[in-house]
Design a protein around this motif. Structure first.
Motif, PDB file in Angstrom:
ATOM      1  N   THR A 204      -9.854   5.370   2.612  1.00 16.40           N
ATOM      2  CA  THR A 204      -8.879   5.168   3.369  1.00 16.40           C
ATOM      3  C   THR A 204      -8.620   3.662   4.062  1.00 16.40           C
ATOM      4  O   THR A 204      -7.680   3.360   4.553  1.00 16.40           O
ATOM      5  CB  THR A 204      -9.138   5.935   4.748  1.00 16.40           C
ATOM      6  OG1 THR A 204     -10.306   5.533   5.486  1.00 16.40           O
ATOM      7  CG2 THR A 204      -8.891   7.278   4.244  1.00 16.40           C
TER       8      THR A 204
ATOM      9  N   PRO B   1      -7.262  -0.178   3.562  1.00 14.50           N
ATOM     10  CA  PRO B   1      -6.605  -0.835   2.670  1.00 14.50           C
ATOM     11  C   PRO B   1      -7.109  -1.834   2.056  1.00 14.50           C
ATOM     12  O   PRO B   1      -8.040  -2.764   2.648  1.00 14.50           O
ATOM     13  CB  PRO B   1      -5.408  -1.126   3.611  1.00 14.50           C
ATOM     14  CG  PRO B   1      -5.981  -1.214   4.737  1.00 14.50           C
ATOM     15  CD  PRO B   1      -7.048  -0.257   4.887  1.00 14.50           C
TER      16      PRO B   1
ATOM     17  N   ARG C  56       5.777   4.131   8.314  1.00 14.89           N
ATOM     18  CA  ARG C  56       4.993   4.526   6.855  1.00 14.89           C
ATOM     19  C   ARG C  56       3.612   4.914   7.357  1.00 14.89           C
ATOM     20  O   ARG C  56       2.998   4.473   8.179  1.00 14.89           O
ATOM     21  CB  ARG C  56       4.831   2.972   6.342  1.00 14.89           C
ATOM     22  CG  ARG C  56       4.946   3.116   4.827  1.00 14.89           C
ATOM     23  CD  ARG C  56       4.846   1.881   4.196  1.00 14.89           C
ATOM     24  NE  ARG C  56       3.682   0.643   4.714  1.00 14.89           N
ATOM     25  CZ  ARG C  56       4.417  -0.382   5.426  1.00 14.89           C
ATOM     26  NH1 ARG C  56       5.325  -0.752   5.523  1.00 14.89           N
ATOM     27  NH2 ARG C  56       3.379  -1.264   5.904  1.00 14.89           N
ATOM     28  N   ILE C  57       3.395   6.252   7.038  1.00 18.42           N
ATOM     29  CA  ILE C  57       2.392   7.005   7.042  1.00 18.42           C
ATOM     30  C   ILE C  57       1.162   7.096   6.082  1.00 18.42           C
ATOM     31  O   ILE C  57       0.104   7.048   6.446  1.00 18.42           O
ATOM     32  CB  ILE C  57       2.427   8.455   7.826  1.00 18.42           C
ATOM     33  CG1 ILE C  57       3.243   9.037   6.799  1.00 18.42           C
ATOM     34  CG2 ILE C  57       3.253   8.201   8.919  1.00 18.42           C
ATOM     35  CD1 ILE C  57       3.338  10.653   7.175  1.00 18.42           C
ATOM     36  N   MET C  58       1.606   6.753   4.803  1.00 18.79           N
ATOM     37  CA  MET C  58       0.792   6.714   3.691  1.00 18.79           C
ATOM     38  C   MET C  58       1.410   5.894   2.615  1.00 18.79           C
ATOM     39  O   MET C  58       2.679   6.008   2.207  1.00 18.79           O
ATOM     40  CB  MET C  58       0.276   8.060   3.121  1.00 18.79           C
ATOM     41  CG  MET C  58      -0.705   7.789   2.304  1.00 18.79           C
ATOM     42  SD  MET C  58      -1.119   9.457   1.650  1.00 18.79           S
ATOM     43  CE  MET C  58      -2.378  10.169   2.898  1.00 18.79           C
ATOM     44  N   THR C  59       0.546   4.890   2.121  1.00 18.58           N
ATOM     45  CA  THR C  59       1.192   4.094   0.852  1.00 18.58           C
ATOM     46  C   THR C  59      -0.048   4.228  -0.346  1.00 18.58           C
ATOM     47  O   THR C  59      -1.158   4.018   0.250  1.00 18.58           O
ATOM     48  CB  THR C  59       1.516   2.701   1.228  1.00 18.58           C
ATOM     49  OG1 THR C  59       2.571   2.850   2.283  1.00 18.58           O
ATOM     50  CG2 THR C  59       1.931   2.111   0.162  1.00 18.58           C
ATOM     51  N   PHE C  60       0.267   4.427  -1.485  1.00 15.07           N
ATOM     52  CA  PHE C  60      -0.517   4.274  -2.583  1.00 15.07           C
ATOM     53  C   PHE C  60      -0.109   3.795  -3.681  1.00 15.07           C
ATOM     54  O   PHE C  60       1.034   4.065  -3.764  1.00 15.07           O
ATOM     55  CB  PHE C  60      -1.587   5.588  -2.584  1.00 15.07           C
ATOM     56  CG  PHE C  60      -0.573   6.983  -2.626  1.00 15.07           C
ATOM     57  CD1 PHE C  60      -0.376   7.069  -4.150  1.00 15.07           C
ATOM     58  CD2 PHE C  60      -0.238   7.668  -1.888  1.00 15.07           C
ATOM     59  CE1 PHE C  60       0.467   8.480  -4.305  1.00 15.07           C
ATOM     60  CE2 PHE C  60       0.798   8.838  -1.942  1.00 15.07           C
ATOM     61  CZ  PHE C  60       0.951   9.109  -3.445  1.00 15.07           C
TER      62      PHE C  60
ATOM     63  N   ASP D 108       6.025  16.387  -1.291  1.00 14.18           N
ATOM     64  CA  ASP D 108       5.218  15.372  -0.803  1.00 14.18           C
ATOM     65  C   ASP D 108       4.659  15.662   0.349  1.00 14.18           C
ATOM     66  O   ASP D 108       5.346  16.399   1.424  1.00 14.18           O
ATOM     67  CB  ASP D 108       6.015  13.893  -0.620  1.00 14.18           C
ATOM     68  CG  ASP D 108       6.209  13.304  -2.020  1.00 14.18           C
ATOM     69  OD1 ASP D 108       5.531  13.669  -3.043  1.00 14.18           O
ATOM     70  OD2 ASP D 108       7.236  12.460  -2.240  1.00 14.18           O
ATOM     71  N   GLY D 109       3.397  15.629   0.800  1.00 10.96           N
ATOM     72  CA  GLY D 109       2.476  15.689   1.935  1.00 10.96           C
ATOM     73  C   GLY D 109       2.763  17.118   2.388  1.00 10.96           C
ATOM     74  O   GLY D 109       2.884  17.528   3.798  1.00 10.96           O
TER      75      GLY D 109
ATOM     76  N   SER E 177      10.143  10.244   1.403  1.00 12.18           N
ATOM     77  CA  SER E 177       9.102   9.214   0.820  1.00 12.18           C
ATOM     78  C   SER E 177      10.084   8.344  -0.130  1.00 12.18           C
ATOM     79  O   SER E 177      11.236   8.600  -0.490  1.00 12.18           O
ATOM     80  CB  SER E 177       8.163   9.864   0.034  1.00 12.18           C
ATOM     81  OG  SER E 177       8.691  11.038  -0.576  1.00 12.18           O
TER      82      SER E 177
END
Length: 166
Positions: free
Chosen positions: A9, A11, A54-58, A76-77, A84
């Motif tokens: 988790t 970055p 932005r709560i998650m980026t990958f 998503d999610g 997204s």
């Protein structure tokens, strides 16, 4: 992902700094798109008062290897994100020749199931994405990253939460 491909988790700060201009642009474009998508939904809200977070980026990779070709039909999610963005990243030209790593002409792209056709069946929409393309996905829309049969496909995925001020 940390050294050795171990998910985490925390970055990768170098990668975050390199991607920051792209992430900021995606945030701005997502906010504009979201306002347009939700301006006529019957709920009279002041669209100037929304905040996009932005709560998650990958970054994800697809290859022809079993289990890595695609991300099949999903939301998503699990429906817990408000939208997204998928960014089609450039072909990997660093780990091998372009003719080896290119997936163009060998699958890929995105499929969406949104709305109904004239017979009431779910409408299936296919997009043949290429490097630099953006796809904006609304909350709880079924979609998939289509399988590839050759090369390597990279994509950046960003999940957003939207809050409305009163």
């Amino acid at each position: 992902v940390m050294e050795g491909g171990i998910p985490c988790t925390n970055p990768n700060l170098k990668l975050l700094n390199v991607c920051r201009p792209l992430l900021d642009t995606c945030n701005n474009l997502f906010e504009i798109w979201y306002k347009q998508q939700h301006s006529c939904n019957g709920r009279r809200r002041n669209d100037d008062g929304i905040t996009v977070k932005r709560i998650m980026t990958f970054i994800t990779r697809y290859t022809p290897a079993p289990g890595e070709q695609a991300l099949l039909k999903h939301v998503d999610g699990a429906g817990k994100v408000d939208g997204s963005v998928v960014v089609a990243l450039p072909i990997d030209r660093w780990s091998g020749p372009e003719e080896t790593n290119s997936f163009e002409g060998h699958g890929g792209g995105l499929t969406f199931w949104d709305g109904k056709d004239s017979d009431g069946r779910p409408l299936e929409i296919d997009y043949d994405t290429r490097s630099g393309d953006l796809a904006f996905i609304d909350r709880a829309v079924w979609h998939q990253a289509n399988p590839i049969t050759k090369g390597t496909r990279w994509a950046m995925v960003i999940f957003y939460k939207v809050s409305h001020s009163t």
